[in-house]
Design an enzyme around this catalytic site. Structure first.
Site, mmCIF file in Angstrom:
data_model
loop_
_atom_site.group_PDB
_atom_site.id
_atom_site.type_symbol
_atom_site.label_atom_id
_atom_site.label_comp_id
_atom_site.label_asym_id
_atom_site.label_seq_id
_atom_site.Cartn_x
_atom_site.Cartn_y
_atom_site.Cartn_z
ATOM 1 N N HIS A 1 1.783 4.327 -2.907
ATOM 2 C CA HIS A 1 1.853 5.786 -2.728
ATOM 3 C C HIS A 1 3.233 6.283 -3.184
ATOM 4 O O HIS A 1 3.361 7.305 -3.847
ATOM 5 C CB HIS A 1 1.674 6.159 -1.255
ATOM 6 C CG HIS A 1 0.258 6.137 -0.755
ATOM 7 N ND1 HIS A 1 -0.748 6.860 -1.344
ATOM 8 C CD2 HIS A 1 -0.319 5.507 0.305
ATOM 9 C CE1 HIS A 1 -1.891 6.677 -0.666
ATOM 10 N NE2 HIS A 1 -1.655 5.851 0.333
ATOM 11 N N HIS B 1 0.838 -1.197 0.000
ATOM 12 C CA HIS B 1 0.000 0.000 0.000
ATOM 13 C C HIS B 1 0.882 1.261 0.000
ATOM 14 O O HIS B 1 0.776 2.111 -0.895
ATOM 15 C CB HIS B 1 -0.909 -0.023 1.232
ATOM 16 C CG HIS B 1 -1.819 1.155 1.347
ATOM 17 N ND1 HIS B 1 -3.129 1.121 0.965
ATOM 18 C CD2 HIS B 1 -1.597 2.423 1.773
ATOM 19 C CE1 HIS B 1 -3.676 2.311 1.161
ATOM 20 N NE2 HIS B 1 -2.769 3.121 1.653
ATOM 21 N N GLU B 2 1.762 1.359 0.990
ATOM 22 C CA GLU B 2 2.618 2.553 1.064
ATOM 23 C C GLU B 2 3.557 2.604 -0.148
ATOM 24 O O GLU B 2 3.868 3.679 -0.653
ATOM 25 C CB GLU B 2 3.403 2.580 2.379
ATOM 26 C CG GLU B 2 2.539 2.599 3.650
ATOM 27 C CD GLU B 2 1.460 3.677 3.668
ATOM 28 O OE1 GLU B 2 1.638 4.736 3.028
ATOM 29 O OE2 GLU B 2 0.413 3.450 4.318
ATOM 30 N N GLU C 1 -4.718 7.657 -3.136
ATOM 31 C CA GLU C 1 -5.141 6.395 -2.504
ATOM 32 C C GLU C 1 -5.397 5.313 -3.562
ATOM 33 O O GLU C 1 -5.222 4.126 -3.305
ATOM 34 C CB GLU C 1 -6.393 6.647 -1.655
ATOM 35 C CG GLU C 1 -6.803 5.490 -0.761
ATOM 36 C CD GLU C 1 -5.828 5.201 0.385
ATOM 37 O OE1 GLU C 1 -4.839 5.952 0.554
ATOM 38 O OE2 GLU C 1 -6.051 4.212 1.101
#
Ligand code: ZN
Length: 503
Positions: free
Chosen positions: A271, A267-268, A297
């Protein structure tokens, strides 16, 4: 002064301000990752000093002249569409700054820090009454803030949401959310009838942190996070911060939940890949910045879910997991690991929610936030309203407010109008991914071989490289050929989960 020169002044000013802001971001990162407790007091003074300088520059009256000069020249926009997009975005930022009186900005900063501390204490003791006065005060300030910003918006909530997602309104979200909720509830019902739910025991195996870390580092590098221009460290809550020249990710490890570390890091990492894909030559100007929180997101969710929770990904990742985590992995086929990554179970805590229930958590907060902000829901009635919605929509009894309305930090730090960007991220991610596969073809063969570059290049070309050149609506239309809809997300989820649950 001619428009091109005024624009050059404006961009130089923007770049110099961004340098200061990114220096503050380094200090913030350090505070979350490395700072010993004794350094906190001086650190908050350093950050306040930099925030003061950034604010001073952001409200510099010369900007109004430069903006007016660019806007007065009709030929300028036609001849320089990229620069005109910068002017449009800097105008938006500038007007927003000017509409907020300095006294209100300072009062908000003061109350935010008090209220955040009060929230942390109240959550620890599950004592909503202790937090209620702070929430009341915060709401009053947010209502004042919305009143200052409301010109051109139908609702005060819309004025607050604009800073996170330009163009997002409560009315447009309600339209998007109504069919989404209905179909998600229908899907959940069908999954509950499954006679062959996926094995959930992989997630409970214990693996040493060092082994988990080696695995997630290899995965995040494989999907394309560039460690020459980035780092991965640990913090209590995973986050990603772009510092201009480089990007910092953090993650966390629980000995008995390797899936959490993997999901959080991908997830990070998503980003981070977005931040690294912003055009370097435009750093410090709107063309070098992310377009919105919802689109940001979408990039994290896409790598976490469409990629990291796909069957093909696990065909590639299983031998990798075997190498780093050891022989325990032998007891699970690639399909079983894919199933383990897709277990659906309604739960009380948003940040631990699966893909099927996650958006229901967001809708609860969105509805309650609208009611709080309009004054239709008195603060003291919030816990009861929260319990009611969790009972109706997720079928769960909320045992205490720590696991209820005190679980999220957002309201305590003044983030009203923010929650729906999480759901927008989920919807955008599915729509972007579907568009990428229409153009590139089915990516499952590539994922099974560990080839993620074609997808990453597609995202670079259609999303990352534009910075804030287009507003989110237009970016979505250009990248996918359609306005944002919940349908691609629902199609993706239905197809995947029905196969995982065999229903
Ligand atoms: Zn995120």
């Amino acid at each position: 002064m001619i428009a091109v020169d005024a624009c050059a002044e404006l961009l130089a000013h923007s770049r110099a301000t961004a340098l200061l802001a990114s220096a503050a971001a380094v200090l913030n990162w350090d505070q979350e990752v490395l700072l010993p407790p004794g350094g906190g007091e001086w650190r908050s003074r350093q950050l306040a000093a930099l925030a003061g300088l950034v604010h001073q520059r952001a409200t510099d009256p010369r900007q109004a002249e430069w903006l007016a000069c660019c806007e007065a020249d009709a030929a300028f926009a036609a001849e320089h569409p990229e620069l005109a997009a910068c002017v449009r975005e800097l105008r938006r930022d500038h007007d927003r700054q000017l509409r907020l009186p300095a006294a209100l900005v300072e009062e908000l900063a003061r109350v935010e820090s008090l209220s955040q501390r009060a929230w942390a204490e109240a959550r620890k003791d599950s004592d909503f009454a202790a937090f209620a006065p702070f929430l009341r005060q915060m709401l009053q300030l947010q209502q004042q803030k919305a009143a200052c910003l409301q010109r051109g918006h139908a609702l005060p909530w819309d004025a607050l949401a604009e800073q996170f997602e330009p163009g997002m309104t409560a009315a447009s979200l309600q339209q998007l959310f109504a069919p989404l909720r209905q179909q998600l509830l229908g899907l959940l019902q069908r999954l509950q009838q499954s006679r062959r739910p996926p094995r959930a025991d992989f997630a409970r195996l214990r693996f040493a942190e060092a082994r988990q870390e080696a695995l997630v580092r290899e995965v995040v590098a494989a999907i394309g996070f560039d460690f020459q221009r980035g780092r991965l460290d640990r913090s209590a809550h995973p986050f990603c911060t772009g510092l201009g020249g480089d990007v910092r990710l953090t993650t966390r490890f629980h000995p008995d939940n390797v899936m959490d570390a993997l999901g959080s890091t991908m997830h990070e990492g998503g980003h981070g890949i977005y931040e690294q894909g912003l055009p370097q030559e435009h750093l410090g100007t709107p063309l070098g910045e992310a377009v919105s929180l919802g689109v940001h997101e979408s990039q994290s969710r896409l790598w976490e879910n469409q990629v990291g929770r796909s069957a093909a990904f696990w065909r590639w990742a299983r031998p990798l997991a075997r190498r780093h985590l050891g022989r325990w992995v032998d007891a699970f086929s690639a399909d079983e690991l894919f199933g383990a990554a897709n277990v659906v179970a309604p739960s009380l805590i948003r940040v631990e929610a699966d893909e099927a229930t996650y958006n229901l958590h967001i809708m609860v907060r969105f509805e309650l936030e609208l009611l709080l902000l309009s004054g239709d829901l008195p603060v003291e009635d919030l816990p009861a309203a929260w319990h009611q919605r969790y009972r109706d929509q997720l079928g769960l009894e909320v045992p205490d407010d720590a696991r209820g309305c005190l679980q999220d930090v957002h309201w305590s730090c003044g983030l009203f109008g923010y929650f729906p960007t999480y759901t927008l991220g989920n919807l955008y991610s599915a729509q972007f991914f579907a568009a990428a596969e229409r153009e590139l073809g089915d990516q499952s063969q590539a994922f099974a071989r560990g080839e993620f570059a074609p997808l990453r290049q597609w995202l670079r070309q259609h999303v990352h490289q534009h910075g804030r050149r287009y507003l989110p609506d237009e970016l979505c239309q250009r990248a996918t050929g359609a306005p944002l809809s919940s349908q691609p997300f629902l199609d993706y989820l239905e197809q995947k989960l029905r196969s995982v649950y065999d229903v």
